[in-house]
Motif scaffolding. Structure first.
Motif: not given
Ligand code: PLP
Length: 494
Positions: A198-200, A203, A224, A266, A268, A301, A303, A331, A333-334, A341
């Motif tokens: 996942g993106s987190q 990061i 974020y 950083y 978005t 990011d 997302y 990711s 994930c969204k 994940r």
């Molecule tokens: C801006 C942003 N970046 C990253 C994420 C994390 O995403 P992931 O579920 O892929 O870890 C989110 C999740 O809400 C998000 O809003």
């Protein structure tokens, strides 16, 4: 004489053999000093009679205790609690003490107060606002499960069940390289991609590799929250720049670059979190030029790249980066569902190599079967079909949500209809506060959630971000009804 008969209890319905039930209880008595070192245990025949079990059960129990070193057997004398057992320096292990001992530790450790607390449990009949997540009910679970099953049934599946590389499954990396090059205008090879959970994770890895204590990272005036927390956890210094209708104000970034070394920015870029605005083409170019001139990293990011309602998605900064400044994070994930994940970090090879090493400290590897499933899901076109399907639904939900907000709550709220993403950035009339609204909302079975998280620099914007994608039409109407009742009650209090 120890009262074995009244102290020992057997559970005859348990799967655990009687001799083990007995030996475990005797071990507890030894640990509690109820049977101190050197205590003679009864002969096997005597104890068997007392406990109404077969003598073989007692013999097996004593053998078990002997094997574990709790007792010793002295020829012609009998079985004794071992002489050399150190005294266990513990309180008596009674039930309530056991429960307490599960709360507090007997050692000191680092407690983190940067990350927010987990949300409380959810009550039935309440509606909970989110800040823009997919609707789980639209997840193509059948296709994903079928693909997972098909892959698991293959003859060569066993090679994927062992330890693999921290870079992620090679097939998924290849598929993603082709997919991202085709859809996002990237020019990457397999060497540029690390699969993350996942993106987190992307990061966090970037933050670890880039930010030393006191290093400066630039973020939006609103940002974020989890990204902010991740950078703060690294003891970095966050410098905030304004965000207007064209995204982060890059002139302010340039001013900061002239004042001090900047390690990273950083952002978005596609839909700024939380305000949903898109970074303009002019500012994209300006930012890339600044990154080259001042040698900082851009953590992009992306997302919610897939959700664009008015036009085709805008190509990421990473697609224009020829100087190796951009770390691109995304990711599924969204797009599909947060539970899967599967994410990626795209960067120059030398950064990806280090990130892959670092990932090994917290996560030995990803889930290879799930990664193969997504490789197949993407390659077959199923992911694109899913995106096309939900895009249509989310657009309808956005339109309904925004028109109801406008028609029913226009006296209280202001907002721009977002061009993409899954949420609206909503400003409450300054005569009211989210603090009061969120209190009163509970009476109407509506939970606004952590509204303070958007008010980072005390900016007094009086805005919060509310997601629309996870509710169907009926739920959106109900949500608006509860919000309306709340706001009218707040108005009457004034
Ligand atoms: C801006 C942003 N970046 C990253 C994420 C994390 O995403 P992931 O579920 O892929 O870890 C989110 C999740 O809400 C998000 O809003």
């Amino acid at each position: 004489m120890f009262p074995y008969k009244t102290s020992i209890q057997f559970d005859r319905k348990s799967n655990q053999p009687l001799y083990l039930q007995l030996s475990n209880q005797i071990i507890q008595f030894i640990k509690n000093q109820q049977l101190p070192p050197n205590t003679k245990l009864p002969g096997s025949r005597t104890l068997a009679e007392q406990l109404h079990v077969h003598r073989k059960t007692i013999v097996a129990c004593y053998e078990e205790l002997l094997l574990q070193g709790w007792v010793e057997s002295i020829p012609k004398k009998g079985t004794f609690v071992h002489r050399n057992l150190p005294e266990l320096d513990q309180q008596r292990l009674q039930d309530e003490i056991m429960v307490d001992s599960k709360i507090t530790t007997g050692f000191s450790f680092y407690k983190n107060d940067i990350l927010p607390q987990k949300p409380a449990e959810r009550k039935a009949d309440f509606m909970y606002l989110d800040d823009g997540i997919s609707d789980g009910r639209l997840t193509p679970l059948d296709e994903i499960a079928r693909t997972y099953r098909r892959i698991s049934a293959k003859k060569n599946v066993f090679k994927h069940l062992s330890y693999g590389t921290t870079f992620g499954n090679a097939t998924l990396r290849e598929v993603l390289v082709n997919y991202l090059n085709a859809t996002r205008g990237l020019y990457i090879t397999k060497d540029n991609i690390l699969i993350t959970r996942g993106s987190q994770m992307g990061i966090w890895l970037s933050s670890q590799l880039l930010l030393e204590k006191e290093a400066v990272i630039i973020v939006g005036a609103t940002n974020y929250g989890s990204a902010d927390s991740t950078f703060l956890n690294q003891q970095a210094r966050l410098k905030r720049v304004s965000v207007d209708e064209n995204g982060l104000v890059t002139d302010e970034i340039e001013t900061l670059c002239k004042q001090q070394p900047i390690k990273a920015v950083y952002l978005t870029s596609h839909h700024h979190h939380p305000t949903t605005v898109t970074l303009s083409a002019k500012r994209r170019i300006h930012l890339l030029n600044l990154a080259k001139r001042y040698n900082f990293a851009i953590i992009e990011d992306d997302y919610d790249y897939d959700f664009n309602y008015n036009q085709a998605p805008i190509l990421p900064l990473a697609s224009h980066d020829a100087n190796g400044n951009v770390i691109y994070i995304g990711s599924v994930c969204k797009t599909v569902a947060p539970v899967f994940r599967i994410g990626y970090l795209i960067a120059p090879k030398e950064f990806v190599d280090e990130a892959a090493k670092l990932r090994g400290f917290v996560d030995r590897q990803g889930d290879a079967l799930l990664e193969l499933t997504f490789a197949s899901f993407i390659k077959s076109g199923d992911l694109d079909r899913h995106i096309r399907k939900v895009l249509k639904i989310y657009k309808q939900r956005r339109d309904l949500f925004c028109s109801l907000l406008q028609d029913e709550l226009g006296d209280f709220l202001e907002f721009e209809v977002p061009k993409g993403g899954m949420a609206v950035w909503i400003q409450l009339n300054t005569a009211y506060s989210w603090s009061t609204v969120s209190e009163i909302a509970k009476k109407h079975q509506l939970v606004i959630g952590d509204w303070q998280r958007y008010d980072l620099a005390n900016s007094k914007h009086n805005c919060i971000r509310i997601g629309f994608a996870s509710y169907d039409e009926i739920e959106i109407q109900e949500l608006i009804r509860r919000l309306k009742n709340t706001l009218y009650e707040v108005k009457e209090m004034e």
